[in-house]
Design a protein around this motif. Sequence first.
Motif, mmCIF file in Angstrom:
data_model
loop_
_atom_site.group_PDB
_atom_site.id
_atom_site.type_symbol
_atom_site.label_atom_id
_atom_site.label_comp_id
_atom_site.label_asym_id
_atom_site.label_seq_id
_atom_site.Cartn_x
_atom_site.Cartn_y
_atom_site.Cartn_z
ATOM 1 N N GLY A 23 46.268 29.236 37.044
ATOM 2 C CA GLY A 23 45.580 28.462 38.066
ATOM 3 C C GLY A 23 44.414 29.217 38.654
ATOM 4 N N GLN A 24 44.590 30.529 38.850
ATOM 5 C CA GLN A 24 43.512 31.332 39.431
ATOM 6 C C GLN A 24 42.336 31.460 38.466
ATOM 7 O OE1 GLN A 24 43.416 32.536 42.707
ATOM 8 N NE2 GLN A 24 41.264 32.683 42.035
ATOM 9 N N HIS A 25 42.655 31.651 37.167
ATOM 10 C CA HIS A 25 41.588 31.743 36.169
ATOM 11 C C HIS A 25 40.794 30.447 36.121
ATOM 12 C CE1 HIS A 25 39.468 32.849 32.515
ATOM 13 N NE2 HIS A 25 39.848 31.700 31.972
ATOM 14 N N LEU A 26 41.504 29.303 36.155
ATOM 15 C CA LEU A 26 40.826 28.013 36.132
ATOM 16 C C LEU A 26 39.981 27.813 37.385
ATOM 17 C CD1 LEU A 26 43.726 25.824 34.701
ATOM 18 C CD2 LEU A 26 41.526 26.229 33.584
ATOM 19 N N ALA A 27 40.521 28.234 38.531
ATOM 20 C CA ALA A 27 39.774 28.106 39.787
ATOM 21 C C ALA A 27 38.488 28.919 39.739
ATOM 22 C CB ALA A 27 40.651 28.554 40.952
ATOM 23 N N ASP A 28 38.587 30.159 39.224
ATOM 24 C CA ASP A 28 37.405 31.009 39.125
ATOM 25 C C ASP A 28 36.394 30.434 38.131
ATOM 26 O OD1 ASP A 28 38.588 32.747 40.903
ATOM 27 O OD2 ASP A 28 39.329 34.127 39.365
ATOM 28 N N LEU A 29 36.932 29.869 37.036
ATOM 29 C CA LEU A 29 36.074 29.378 35.964
ATOM 30 C C LEU A 29 35.248 28.176 36.415
ATOM 31 C CD1 LEU A 29 35.709 30.228 32.962
ATOM 32 C CD2 LEU A 29 37.291 28.388 32.367
ATOM 33 N N ILE A 30 35.883 27.246 37.128
ATOM 34 C CA ILE A 30 35.170 26.013 37.476
ATOM 35 C C ILE A 30 34.692 26.004 38.934
ATOM 36 C CG2 ILE A 30 36.389 24.701 35.708
ATOM 37 C CD1 ILE A 30 38.101 23.438 37.813
ATOM 38 N N GLY A 31 34.978 27.107 39.657
ATOM 39 C CA GLY A 31 34.422 27.256 40.994
ATOM 40 C C GLY A 31 35.042 26.368 42.047
ATOM 41 N N CYS A 32 36.373 26.328 42.092
ATOM 42 C CA CYS A 32 37.051 25.562 43.136
ATOM 43 C C CYS A 32 38.343 26.287 43.512
ATOM 44 C CB CYS A 32 37.337 24.133 42.681
ATOM 45 S SG CYS A 32 38.516 24.028 41.321
#
Length: 325
Positions: A23-32
């Motif tokens: 979840g953190q990687h996805l948050a960092d990747l898409i900026g949310c």
Amino acid sequence: MQSELRKELLDAFTNAGEDYLSGQHLADLIGCSRTAVWKHIEELRKEGFELEAVRKKGYRIVKTPEKITANEIRLGLTTDFIGRNIHYEESVESTQKIAHRFASEEVPEGTVIIAEEQRSGKGRMNRKWYSPKYTGIWMSLILRPNIPLTKAPQLTLLTAVAVVQAIEEFTGLTPEIKWPNDILIKGKKVTGILTELQAEADRVHSIIVGIGINVNQKKEDFPAELLEIASSLYIEKGEPISRAGLIRSIFKQFETLYLLYLEQGFLPIKLLWESYAISIGKVLKARTLTNVIEGKALGITDEGVLMLEDNIGTIHHIYSADIEL
């Protein structure tokens, strides 16, 4: 904004393949935030995506829905612009009608309108196109090529090549083209292509390419009057075909050929088209609006016009006609 984040999320899962994404990687990747990621994942689940969540590993997509929503198509899409902007509807009168409206609103080139069902689908010469729900691919693609009006019909032939290549690559079947835009398997029609123009006096504003493919219909799904002339990929292959997967393959093949066409002109497309054509070297009847011409098909010109040689050696140039083998 929400749809853009969803696109980035699906691109991330596409690039990850079988790997888990935290979840953190996805948050960092898409900026949310991670909370926003979780909300997007829940929305994907509502659409029919099955996501596996493993503690300390993250998420991965293990199953996609049967429908052909924009998100389902985007998962695995590798094009730069064809199909990157998708408008999806459950049921429409005609995707061509919506595409004409969108084209006049300056949507980006490569925009696709796709529906699960067309209630008033149409083919060439305003013929009705049978488009039942959840079985086929019914879509319209908006292009904005910088070409003269006279060259617009070449895009029909280019589309036929792209669809044939995609069907061949994705299903292993061997489709053929009947001039100008019917795609046949074992002599029965599985695909129709309709190209329409928005133009001014001296230039193309947009070209709208309608593509209808019979994918997963069974014999009992066809009206009796179509059984002798139409088929589906399911009937010919003997197993269901992933519609979203085939769409992605069409977009990939189309983008490759379209960029080649814009760079090198029609000649490479012409050679490919002739290699798939069922009619070259055969005697045909061409029924135009005014008469019937019978002759041997020699091929197409550099402009995409069919050449028929009659029994006294006269070569006729056929711009628009119904073809009988």
